[in-house]
Write a protein that holds these residues in place. Structure first.
Motif, PDB file in Angstrom:
ATOM      1  N   ALA A   1       0.814  -1.222   0.000  1.00 20.43           N
ATOM      2  CA  ALA A   1       0.000   0.000   0.000  1.00 20.43           C
ATOM      3  C   ALA A   1       0.847   1.272   0.000  1.00 20.43           C
ATOM      4  CB  ALA A   1      -0.947   0.005   1.200  1.00 20.43           C
ATOM      5  N   HIS A   2       2.076   1.178   0.455  1.00 18.85           N
ATOM      6  CA  HIS A   2       2.976   2.331   0.461  1.00 18.85           C
ATOM      7  C   HIS A   2       3.521   2.645  -0.937  1.00 18.85           C
ATOM      8  CE1 HIS A   2       5.462  -1.245   0.938  1.00 18.85           C
ATOM      9  NE2 HIS A   2       6.423  -0.572   0.338  1.00 18.85           N
ATOM     10  N   ARG A   3       3.312   1.752  -1.872  1.00 20.28           N
ATOM     11  CA  ARG A   3       3.775   1.944  -3.246  1.00 20.28           C
ATOM     12  C   ARG A   3       2.667   2.565  -4.090  1.00 20.28           C
ATOM     13  NH1 ARG A   3       9.028   0.998  -5.102  1.00 20.28           N
ATOM     14  NH2 ARG A   3       9.947  -0.744  -3.980  1.00 20.28           N
ATOM     15  N   PRO A   4       3.008   3.460  -5.000  1.00 22.89           N
ATOM     16  CA  PRO A   4       1.983   3.991  -5.921  1.00 22.89           C
ATOM     17  C   PRO A   4       1.357   2.853  -6.713  1.00 22.89           C
ATOM     18  CG  PRO A   4       4.025   5.260  -6.086  1.00 22.89           C
ATOM     19  CD  PRO A   4       4.323   4.051  -5.237  1.00 22.89           C
ATOM     20  N   THR A   5       0.077   2.967  -6.978  1.00 20.17           N
ATOM     21  CA  THR A   5      -0.644   1.878  -7.653  1.00 20.17           C
ATOM     22  C   THR A   5      -0.052   1.544  -9.021  1.00 20.17           C
ATOM     23  OG1 THR A   5      -2.278   3.458  -8.460  1.00 20.17           O
ATOM     24  CG2 THR A   5      -2.825   2.255  -6.444  1.00 20.17           C
ATOM     25  N   ASP A   6       0.510   2.511  -9.712  1.00 22.17           N
ATOM     26  CA  ASP A   6       1.028   2.252 -11.055  1.00 22.17           C
ATOM     27  C   ASP A   6       2.320   1.432 -11.075  1.00 22.17           C
ATOM     28  OD1 ASP A   6       2.362   4.492  -9.985  1.00 22.17           O
ATOM     29  OD2 ASP A   6       2.835   5.272 -11.972  1.00 22.17           O
ATOM     30  N   VAL A   7       2.965   1.217  -9.930  1.00 22.85           N
ATOM     31  CA  VAL A   7       4.180   0.398  -9.895  1.00 22.85           C
ATOM     32  C   VAL A   7       3.993  -0.906  -9.119  1.00 22.85           C
ATOM     33  CG1 VAL A   7       5.678   2.423 -10.125  1.00 22.85           C
ATOM     34  CG2 VAL A   7       5.200   1.489  -7.853  1.00 22.85           C
TER      35      VAL A   7
ATOM     36  N   HIS B   1       7.835   6.603   2.065  1.00 16.09           N
ATOM     37  CA  HIS B   1       6.400   6.899   2.077  1.00 16.09           C
ATOM     38  C   HIS B   1       6.018   7.602   3.383  1.00 16.09           C
ATOM     39  CE1 HIS B   1       2.104   6.278   1.249  1.00 16.09           C
ATOM     40  NE2 HIS B   1       2.014   6.008   2.541  1.00 16.09           N
ATOM     41  N   LEU B   2       6.501   7.076   4.500  1.00 15.10           N
ATOM     42  CA  LEU B   2       6.198   7.698   5.797  1.00 15.10           C
ATOM     43  C   LEU B   2       6.793   9.104   5.884  1.00 15.10           C
ATOM     44  CD1 LEU B   2       6.632   4.732   8.300  1.00 15.10           C
ATOM     45  CD2 LEU B   2       4.520   5.646   7.304  1.00 15.10           C
ATOM     46  N   ASN B   3       7.971   9.281   5.325  1.00 14.15           N
ATOM     47  CA  ASN B   3       8.589  10.599   5.310  1.00 14.15           C
ATOM     48  C   ASN B   3       7.741  11.583   4.493  1.00 14.15           C
ATOM     49  OD1 ASN B   3      10.825  12.397   5.953  1.00 14.15           O
ATOM     50  ND2 ASN B   3      11.297  12.285   3.769  1.00 14.15           N
ATOM     51  N   SER B   4       7.261  11.145   3.355  1.00 11.13           N
ATOM     52  CA  SER B   4       6.404  11.993   2.517  1.00 11.13           C
ATOM     53  C   SER B   4       5.095  12.315   3.234  1.00 11.13           C
ATOM     54  CB  SER B   4       6.097  11.318   1.183  1.00 11.13           C
ATOM     55  OG  SER B   4       7.259  11.195   0.423  1.00 11.13           O
ATOM     56  N   ARG B   5       4.542  11.324   3.911  1.00  7.30           N
ATOM     57  CA  ARG B   5       3.295  11.544   4.645  1.00  7.30           C
ATOM     58  C   ARG B   5       3.502  12.564   5.756  1.00  7.30           C
ATOM     59  NH1 ARG B   5       0.332   6.821   8.117  1.00  7.30           N
ATOM     60  NH2 ARG B   5       2.037   7.371   9.511  1.00  7.30           N
TER      61      ARG B   5
ATOM     62  N   VAL C   1      10.150  28.074   5.080  1.00  8.72           N
ATOM     63  CA  VAL C   1       8.752  28.047   5.525  1.00  8.72           C
ATOM     64  C   VAL C   1       7.830  28.033   4.321  1.00  8.72           C
ATOM     65  CG1 VAL C   1       6.942  29.422   6.649  1.00  8.72           C
ATOM     66  CG2 VAL C   1       9.135  29.088   7.780  1.00  8.72           C
ATOM     67  N   TYR C   2       8.121  28.850   3.332  1.00 12.05           N
ATOM     68  CA  TYR C   2       7.291  28.869   2.127  1.00 12.05           C
ATOM     69  C   TYR C   2       7.399  27.548   1.356  1.00 12.05           C
ATOM     70  CZ  TYR C   2       6.676  33.844   2.959  1.00 12.05           C
ATOM     71  OH  TYR C   2       6.350  35.054   3.519  1.00 12.05           O
ATOM     72  N   ASP C   3       8.630  26.998   1.298  1.00  9.63           N
ATOM     73  CA  ASP C   3       8.815  25.699   0.634  1.00  9.63           C
ATOM     74  C   ASP C   3       8.007  24.616   1.329  1.00  9.63           C
ATOM     75  OD1 ASP C   3      10.576  26.911  -1.122  1.00  9.63           O
ATOM     76  OD2 ASP C   3      12.380  26.171  -0.094  1.00  9.63           O
ATOM     77  N   ILE C   4       8.087  24.587   2.648  1.00 10.41           N
ATOM     78  CA  ILE C   4       7.378  23.571   3.432  1.00 10.41           C
ATOM     79  C   ILE C   4       5.871  23.680   3.230  1.00 10.41           C
ATOM     80  CG2 ILE C   4       6.786  22.834   5.780  1.00 10.41           C
ATOM     81  CD1 ILE C   4       9.651  23.686   6.598  1.00 10.41           C
ATOM     82  N   SER C   5       5.365  24.896   3.227  1.00 13.06           N
ATOM     83  CA  SER C   5       3.910  25.097   3.187  1.00 13.06           C
ATOM     84  C   SER C   5       3.279  24.695   1.854  1.00 13.06           C
ATOM     85  CB  SER C   5       3.564  26.545   3.509  1.00 13.06           C
ATOM     86  OG  SER C   5       3.945  27.402   2.454  1.00 13.06           O
ATOM     87  N   ARG C   6       4.088  24.407   0.849  1.00 13.57           N
ATOM     88  CA  ARG C   6       3.559  24.050  -0.466  1.00 13.57           C
ATOM     89  C   ARG C   6       3.091  22.605  -0.569  1.00 13.57           C
ATOM     90  NH1 ARG C   6       8.280  26.827  -2.861  1.00 13.57           N
ATOM     91  NH2 ARG C   6       7.669  28.981  -2.782  1.00 13.57           N
ATOM     92  N   GLY C   7       3.451  21.766   0.361  1.00 18.39           N
ATOM     93  CA  GLY C   7       3.045  20.367   0.307  1.00 18.39           C
ATOM     94  C   GLY C   7       1.549  20.236   0.510  1.00 18.39           C
ATOM     95  N   ASN C   8       1.026  19.033   0.270  1.00 20.29           N
ATOM     96  CA  ASN C   8      -0.403  18.820   0.508  1.00 20.29           C
ATOM     97  C   ASN C   8      -0.692  17.362   0.806  1.00 20.29           C
ATOM     98  OD1 ASN C   8      -1.099  17.348  -1.989  1.00 20.29           O
ATOM     99  ND2 ASN C   8      -0.540  19.272  -2.987  1.00 20.29           N
ATOM    100  N   LEU C   9      -1.871  17.123   1.304  1.00 23.50           N
ATOM    101  CA  LEU C   9      -2.290  15.773   1.658  1.00 23.50           C
ATOM    102  C   LEU C   9      -3.068  15.087   0.538  1.00 23.50           C
ATOM    103  CD1 LEU C   9      -3.435  16.226   5.371  1.00 23.50           C
ATOM    104  CD2 LEU C   9      -1.462  14.959   4.546  1.00 23.50           C
ATOM    105  N   SER C  10      -2.981  15.610  -0.677  1.00 26.79           N
ATOM    106  CA  SER C  10      -3.767  15.041  -1.771  1.00 26.79           C
ATOM    107  C   SER C  10      -3.214  13.704  -2.268  1.00 26.79           C
ATOM    108  CB  SER C  10      -3.866  16.024  -2.933  1.00 26.79           C
ATOM    109  OG  SER C  10      -2.583  16.239  -3.485  1.00 26.79           O
ATOM    110  N   ALA C  11      -1.977  13.383  -1.928  1.00 26.37           N
ATOM    111  CA  ALA C  11      -1.403  12.103  -2.347  1.00 26.37           C
ATOM    112  C   ALA C  11      -2.080  10.962  -1.590  1.00 26.37           C
ATOM    113  CB  ALA C  11       0.095  12.098  -2.086  1.00 26.37           C
ATOM    114  N   SER C  12      -1.905   9.771  -2.097  1.00 21.41           N
ATOM    115  CA  SER C  12      -2.499   8.594  -1.476  1.00 21.41           C
ATOM    116  C   SER C  12      -1.524   8.018  -0.453  1.00 21.41           C
ATOM    117  CB  SER C  12      -2.810   7.556  -2.554  1.00 21.41           C
ATOM    118  OG  SER C  12      -3.326   6.404  -1.966  1.00 21.41           O
TER     119      SER C  12
END
Length: 151
Positions: free
Chosen positions: A24-30, A93-97, A129-140
């Protein structure tokens, strides 16, 4: 491969739901390609789950043991390399989350405080701070780690 000639004949089908869960930590396409490599090396979803559940602790301890045939316990060097890759992919994956959650929090802070204030509190530069704030939770992302006791 590496002591598992019958694995060469197997197809990465079987119980795909078990594979989808453990990968589940892998993108579905791979996932199909990853699953195929794991199956071809003789690995099962249960073995991958076991290694991920302890964060690769037993894998690491066995590798560090200095025993000549240490990799055989896991199915040989190819299986070990693939298992270690899954631990790494899981950690990434956990780091990205975590980064996505941090981004959401920092973006919220910027609603009430200046970037300079937020930067000082976080111990980063104003630009960061601006770089950090650009992330989002839209990923799976996975909802829970395997070792979590929270439901």
């Amino acid at each position: 491969m590496d002591g598992h000639p019958e694995a060469m004949k197997r197809q990465p089908r079987g119980d795909n739901s078990a594979w989808d869960e453990v990968l589940a930590h892998r993108p579905t396409d791979v996932r199909d390609d990853v699953r195929a490599r794991l199956v071809e090396s003789g690995l099962t979803p249960e073995r991958v789950r076991e290694v991920l559940a302890d964060g690769g602790d037993v894998l690491y301890a066995t590798a560090k043991s200095g025993e000549e045939d240490w990799a055989n316990r896991f199915g040989g060097p190819l299986a070990v390399a693939l298992l270690a890759a899954e631990v790494s992919a899981f950690a990434a994956h956990l780091n990205s989350r975590a980064s996505a959650v941090r981004a959401l929090a920092v973006d919220s802070l910027l609603d009430d405080f200046s970037a300079v204030t937020v930067a000082a509190r976080l111990g980063v530069s104003r630009q960061k701070v601006y770089d950090i704030s650009r992330g989002n939770l839209s990923a799976s992302f996975i909802d829970r780690v395997p070792w979590s006791s929270h439901e």
